[in-house]
Structures are given as structure tokens and as C-alpha cells.
Design an enzyme around this catalytic site. Structure first.
Site, mmCIF file in Angstrom:
data_model
loop_
_atom_site.group_PDB
_atom_site.id
_atom_site.type_symbol
_atom_site.label_atom_id
_atom_site.label_comp_id
_atom_site.label_asym_id
_atom_site.label_seq_id
_atom_site.Cartn_x
_atom_site.Cartn_y
_atom_site.Cartn_z
ATOM 1 N N GLU A 1 0.877 -1.175 0.000
ATOM 2 C CA GLU A 1 0.000 0.000 0.000
ATOM 3 C C GLU A 1 0.909 1.217 0.000
ATOM 4 O OE1 GLU A 1 -1.645 3.154 0.490
ATOM 5 O OE2 GLU A 1 -1.690 2.658 2.619
ATOM 6 N N GLU B 1 4.488 12.645 -5.290
ATOM 7 C CA GLU B 1 3.928 12.818 -3.960
ATOM 8 C C GLU B 1 4.857 13.656 -3.085
ATOM 9 O OE1 GLU B 1 1.645 9.924 -0.863
ATOM 10 O OE2 GLU B 1 3.677 9.320 -1.398
#
Length: 490
Positions: free
Chosen positions: A255, A385
Site C-alpha cells: 500500500e 507525492e
């Protein structure tokens, strides 16, 4: 045993937890609070021998723990959840000091969710055994058998929630576990070990080995005795973990990060969208599923910016232990420098600051909530990100354009879409992502799947999906009439 760490009157061990006992290391690393950079203590650094001991203990405990069955494991896990609850105040204060998480969020969200993570999966495991599939020829008895020893590696932005989110199904399925806590925020994992010990989990069922990812973590995930590796964190680290695990054909659940779109359509409730948009700054923007790329219809862009600016100006940046605080510190000086550099490069590349863009005067690890506009789709700030309180805003003119922009990164974790319900839902259906909220944010249920696509991860967590990963699924086939062997049958 080394000296206990004392934080706000709470005593927590800096040592590993292996085979039901605390184990100290000769090597340690310094731990500082992101709130004010004070030294919290020195944490035992896991050696190769200690990683080996933890895996050996988990191997030894596996057969008896798996043999209990879901019914036998549930009372153990319910007691574990009870012990987390008994330490609720301590968990809240520890994680707030250790990771900079808002104390209010710990009390009202994280600790209740941590307890639920353990209880819910213990209960759900009862529903998975011996599911029959009836066909004309046979009864297929589908079983979910424990896989073996599981390695769990969790990040620093939500240590308690994310560790229990993985532990719940891993333990409920009958696996034994070795956890590598985040080196920048390990204290709540240490207290989880205390809770497990007090609950009477058998020695070796749950082990914690602390240390850096590049050393302790790398040694752990490369061990051929593992049956599964579950990791939440960065793309770069995930690649190294997957490569190490692949050498032993160990399945990985990954994840990873996000660069999720926050879409505001022409027919959106702008007040609602703006209020929700300000939530993207919570936890100082250190939330993988936050909508960080605002894509706003050009006809309502000015009105939306005005409304969101009003909400952002009301945010209180400060000490996460104070009830009024809404935006706390960035976890570590290295992360602060990363965030600053992203903003500086974006501005140098032509981006315009709508608000923020600099350090906040409250302290050395506090950054102003920031919004950048006039950013190009292929720019670094749009594509990568940041993991800080930094958002971007782009405009669009029609549905086709916004869908292309939303899907125009290598990430696909989450998303938000505000607009008239049918319209927003139709757009959401076309966004390439693991999940997306319509006119809302953060609604979660443990029965639902969670995870990303593309660079945002591999696999799903939650409900049956967690057990599909943490179990070996077996089909026991019982024929309904005598079987005759023949080479013509397959």
C-alpha cells in the site's frame, strides 16, 4: 533491559519484543519528537541475530496458534483489543508526542479504530471457514488456511492504526507475525507489544523488531522462512522489498503513495467542497489518501478558491496536543527539507502561490498550509507525492478534460469528486483509482476493499480481501458419485 522511556508520565520500553520477552540491543538510535525536537529516548536497533530470533520464535509458535482455529483465536484477540482500550490515554499521548498526530484525532478516531481493527477481523474470520460450493459433480469445500510467518512493516504517519489494520487479519487468519515498526515513530508499536503480552498472546505469536528499513527491514523481508510481507510506505522502498521477497517467491501486499485528484465540478456545492478541501491539510498533509491535486472547473474556480482560502485561514497550526490545533508538525527534519524543496522547485518552474509556501513560525518542523496554481500537468509538483501540507490547483473546461487530468499521473490510490450526485458519480466511475469519494471524504468500512493501482500499490486490504492475502486458499473436492479414473478427464 535498557532504561524505560518516559513521555508525559508514560513508561514505554525502547527494546524489541521477541518470543514474549523484551530484548535489548547494544546498538541504539536516537528518537526525537517532531513537536519540539526534544530527545524522547534511544531505541534498540535490531541486529541480524534479533531478526532471526523473531522469525524463529514466530515459526515455533505457528502450528499451535493456527491449530486453535478462528474460534480459539478470537478470545485471545478480543483480550488484545481490550488491553489496547485500557491503554487508550497512553496510546494517544505517545503517538502525539512521537509522530505529531493530533491528540484529538487519536482520542476520537485512531484508538477506537485500532481496537476495531482487532475485533472486527477476529469476528470476520469465523465466517470464512469451509465455505461449500455445490456443483453437479462434487462439493468443493473452500478453506482459508493460515499461510505461516508474516512480516509487517508500517509507516510513521499512522503507526497505531496501520499496524493494527494489518495485525487484525494476519493474526485472525492464524498466522504468526514479526512487525518492523517505523524508526521515526516506534513508541506506540512498543506499547502494542505490552498490550499483547497482557492479553496473554502466546510467546512468538507477535514479535516486534525495531530498526531502520535499510538494515533491519531489509534483513527481515529477505528471509526465506516468511510466508507473506505486508508493507505500507514509499514506492522506492516497496520496490526494494518486492525484489528481496521475489527471490524467495514470497507474496507481497504493498500500500503505497498517492497523488489523488480532488475534482470540483461546475455543479458542485462549493461551500461543502471548500470545507472538505481544507481537511487535506490534516496530519500536516502526511496522508497517502488525501486529495492533493485540486481540479476545479474554470467557471467556478475563483469562487471556490475564495471559499477554500477562508477555511484555510481559520486553521490553527500548532502543538498537536492542544485541543484547538488542526495542523501539527512534519515528522522529521529530513521530511521538512523535502517539502520545502518541492515548493521551491515548483515556484522556480513558474508555479504561483495562492497561500502558504514557507515555514510556519510556530516551530522548526511546522510548514504553512500551501496551495500552488499555474502548474503544468507534467511538472514535478503535479506528478510526484510531496507528503506534506502542499496542494496544487488546476482548472478544466469539460468532463473529458478533467478525466484525462485526473488519470494523468502514475498514481491511483484515492480521489474526491464534488458535484451533482449523478454527475459526480459518473465522473468518479471513470477515474483510474483504487477508491474515490463522491461529495465526501474519509468514509471507510472494514468490510470494503482498500488499496491502489499503478504506483499506488499491489493488492487490497479489508474484508475478505485481507484474508485472501494472509491465507492459503485451499479447495477440498468431494465427489458426489464414485470417481472413475480416465485420461479423458481433466
Amino acid at each position: 533491559m535498557t532504561s524505560m522511556i518516559h513521555v508525559a508520565g508514560i513508561h514505554v520500553s525502547p527494546d524489541h519484543y521477541i518470543d514474549g520477552q523484551r530484548v535489548a540491543s547494544t546498538e541504539t538510535f536516537e528518537l526525537r519528537s517532531p513537536i519540539d525536537q526534544r530527545v524522547l529516548g534511544h531505541i534498540s536497533e535490531g541486529s541480524d541475530a534479533q531478526v532471526d530470533a523473531a522469525i524463529t520464535a514466530a515459526q515455533r509458535a505457528f502450528r499451535a496458534w493456527a491449530a486453535l482455529g478462528a474460534e480459539g483465536r478470537k478470545p485471545n484477540l478480543d483480550r488484545f483489543a481490550d488491553e489496547i482500550g485500557k491503554r487508550a490515554d497512553a496510546f494517544c499521548m505517545l503517538e502525539s508526542n512521537d509522530a505529531g498526530v493530533l491528540l484529538s484525532r487519536m482520542k476520537h478516531g485512531v484508538v477506537p479504530r485500532a481496537m476495531l481493527n482487532i475485533r472486527w477481523f477476529a469476528e470476520h474470520a469465523l465466517t470464512l471457514q469451509d465455505r461449500p460450493i455445490e456443483t453437479e459433480q462434487a462439493t468443493h469445500i473452500v478453506r482459508h488456511d493460515a499461510a505461516g510467518v508474516v512480516a509487517i512493516i508500517t509507516p510513521w504517519n499512522a503507526p497505531l492504526m496501520l499496524t493494527t489494520w494489518k495485525l487484525g487479519p494476519a493474526l485472525a487468519a492464524g498466522n504468526t507475525v514479526v512487525v518492523k515498526p517505523p524508526e521515526w515513530a516506534p513508541l506506540t508499536c512498543s506499547m502494542l507489544a505490552d498490550a499483547a503480552h497482557a492479553a496473554g498472546l502466546p510467546p512468538g505469536v507477535l514479535n516486534f523488531v525495531q530498526g531502520a528499513g535499510a538494515t533491519t527491514g531489509a534483513r527481515l523481508v529477505s528471509d526465506p522462512r516468511l510466508a507473506r510481507v505486508s508493507f505500507t510506505g514509499s514506492v522506492g522502498t516497496a520496490k526494494r522489498i518486492a525484489q528481496a521477497a521475489a527471490a524467495n517467491l514470497v507474496p507481497c501486499s504493498l500500500e503505497l503513495g498517492g497523488k489523488s485528484p480532488f475534482i470540483v465540478l461546475e455543479d458542485a456545492d462549493l461551500d461543502g467542497a471548500a470545507a472538505t478541501g481544507a481537511l487535506m491539510y490534516r496530519n500536516a498533509g502526511q496522508v497517502c489518501l488525501a486529495g492533493t491535486r485540486f481540479l476545479v472547473h474554470s467557471k467556478v474556480a475563483n469562487a471556490f478558491v475564495s471559499r477554500m482560502r477562508a477555511h484555510v485561514e481559520q486553521l490553527t497550526v500548532g502543538d498537536p496536543r492542544e485541543a484547538a490545533t488542526e495542523v501539527g508538525p512534519i515528522i522529521h527534519p529530513r521530511q521538512v527539507e523535502r517539502v520545502k524543496a518541492f515548493v521551491e522547485r515548483a515556484v522556480a518552474d513558474g508555479a504561483e502561490l495562492l497561500w502558504g509556501g514557507a515555514m510556519h513560525p510556530f516551530g522548526a518542523q511546522y510548514f504553512q498550509p500551501t496551495m500552488l496554481t499555474h502548474v503544468k500537468q507534467d511538472s514535478e509538483i503535479v506528478q510526484n507525492e510531496v507528503f506534506g501540507p502542499v496542494l496544487t490547483l488546476q482548472t478544466f473546461d469539460d468532463d473529458e478534460e478533467v478525466i484525462a487530468m485526473a488519470n494523468g499521473t502514475d498514481y491511483g490510490l484515492g480521489g474526491v469528486c464534488y458535484g451533482e450526485v449523478a454527475h459526480a458519480t459518473a465522473i468518479a466511475m471513470q477515474v483510474a483509482t483504487g477508491f474515490i469519494w463522491v461529495n465526501s471524504f474519509g468514509i471507510r468500512d472494514l468490510a470494503a476493499p482498500f488499496g491502489g493501482i499503478k504506483r499506488s500499490g499491489v493488492g487490497r486490504e479489508g474484508g475478505d480481501w485481507s484474508f485472501e492475502f494472509f491465507c492459503d486458499v485451499k479447495d477440498v473436492v468431494v465427489p458426489k458419485k464414485p470417481f472413475k479414473a480416465s485420461f479423458s478427464h481433466r
